[in-house]
Design an enzyme around this catalytic site. Structure first.
Site, PDB file in Angstrom:
ATOM      1  N   SER A 148     -30.383 -24.234 -61.076  1.00  0.00           N
ATOM      2  CA  SER A 148     -30.678 -23.096 -60.201  1.00  0.00           C
ATOM      3  C   SER A 148     -30.478 -23.532 -58.766  1.00  0.00           C
ATOM      4  O   SER A 148     -30.581 -24.725 -58.436  1.00  0.00           O
ATOM      5  CB  SER A 148     -32.130 -22.640 -60.399  1.00  0.00           C
ATOM      6  OG  SER A 148     -32.535 -21.770 -59.356  1.00  0.00           O
ATOM      7  N   TYR A 161     -41.010 -24.277 -61.293  1.00  0.00           N
ATOM      8  CA  TYR A 161     -39.624 -23.927 -61.605  1.00  0.00           C
ATOM      9  C   TYR A 161     -38.645 -24.807 -60.830  1.00  0.00           C
ATOM     10  O   TYR A 161     -37.704 -25.373 -61.405  1.00  0.00           O
ATOM     11  CB  TYR A 161     -39.390 -22.452 -61.282  1.00  0.00           C
ATOM     12  CG  TYR A 161     -38.018 -21.936 -61.646  1.00  0.00           C
ATOM     13  CD1 TYR A 161     -37.708 -21.601 -62.958  1.00  0.00           C
ATOM     14  CD2 TYR A 161     -37.037 -21.761 -60.676  1.00  0.00           C
ATOM     15  CE1 TYR A 161     -36.452 -21.110 -63.295  1.00  0.00           C
ATOM     16  CE2 TYR A 161     -35.780 -21.282 -61.006  1.00  0.00           C
ATOM     17  CZ  TYR A 161     -35.495 -20.951 -62.313  1.00  0.00           C
ATOM     18  OH  TYR A 161     -34.255 -20.473 -62.639  1.00  0.00           O
TER      19      TYR A 161
END
Length: 256
Positions: A148, A161
């Site tokens: 990401s 995350y």
């Protein structure tokens, strides 16, 4: 033109896609099939996987439904062996499954942290290890991990995350070094925010979409199609000299 076609040709390759029952994983599985690959579909929801499998077979490719909870590390080896025996080889692994628990850092519990890291990082390592055992003797393979842009930048409510995705980017480098001598390429893709039915509620928060767009120089959210091109490139012969790389698909967010 024939050379270009061959560079992106996946005919008769065997791919595994995790998180393949819906969203981005489903679209990745279908894109691989359209490029000629047979696909093993991994997710917890067997019913949804069966639907994706039917779509793949309508495209003239083979598929295999493999229900698996990636939290069950002991079962990963067993399922990968099943896929190997069914198809006779594994050429491509797409580690797409992942999740986020969006909470301010002060509200993140140990349970939240463990769940995000276990799914996003731990399971990716162990399924890569299981698949690597088959790719290495065959002296070929493509492993693609879903990282990401949050591996490179910070953002609100993303402590766990971001940590997991930063780990993915570094693990990608480590595995690429170890397995390069065996002709196994290990790369990652780092998308920006992608608008899908699963993320729609996120964009309903007041001011959220505006803030995200203000950070993206191209001034638009990501679409699933933006990810598919990156996947096919890294899965195909066109990327044979690329390994240890994280391809950022973020509209320029991380260029700031």
């Amino acid at each position: 033109m024939e050379l270009i076609k061959e560079l992106f040709n996946l005919t008769d390759k065997v791919a595994i896609v995790t998180g393949a029952s819906k969203g981005i994983g489903r679209e990745i599985a279908l894109a691989l099939a359209k490029c000629g690959a047979d696909v093993a579909l991994i997710a917890r929801g067997e019913k949804e996987l069966i639907e994706v499998s039917k779509e793949i077979e309508e495209l003239g490719r083979k598929s295999l439904v493999v229900p698996l909870d990636l939290m069950n590390i002991e079962e990963i080896d067993e399922k990968v062996e099943l896929i190997q025996k069914h198809f006779g080889k594994i050429d491509i692994l797409i580690n797409n499954a992942g999740l986020n628990i969006a909470k301010p850092a002060l509200e993140v519990t140990e349970e939240d942290w463990d769940l995000v890291l276990d799914i996003n990082l731990k399971s990716v390592f162990f399924i890569s290890k299981a698949v690597g055992k088959h790719m290495i003797p065959n002296k070929q393979g493509k492993i693609i991990n879903m990282s990401s842009q949050m591996a490179f930048v910070g953002f609100y409510k993303r402590a766990a995350y971001s940590s997991s995705k930063g780990g993915i980017t570094q693990m990608t480098k480590a595995l690429s070094i170890e397995w390069a001598e065996h002709n196994v390429n290990v790369n990652a893709i780092a998308p920006t925010f992608i608008k899908t039915p699963m993320t729609e509620s996120m964009f309903e928060e007041e001011g959220f979409q505006e803030e995200v767009l203000n950070r993206i120089p191209l001034k638009r959210l990501g679409k699933v199609e933006d990810i598919l091109g990156a996947v096919i490139y890294l899965a195909s012969p066109s990327s044979n000299l690329v390994t240890g790389h994280t391809l950022v698909v973020d509209g320029g967010w991380t260029a700031w």
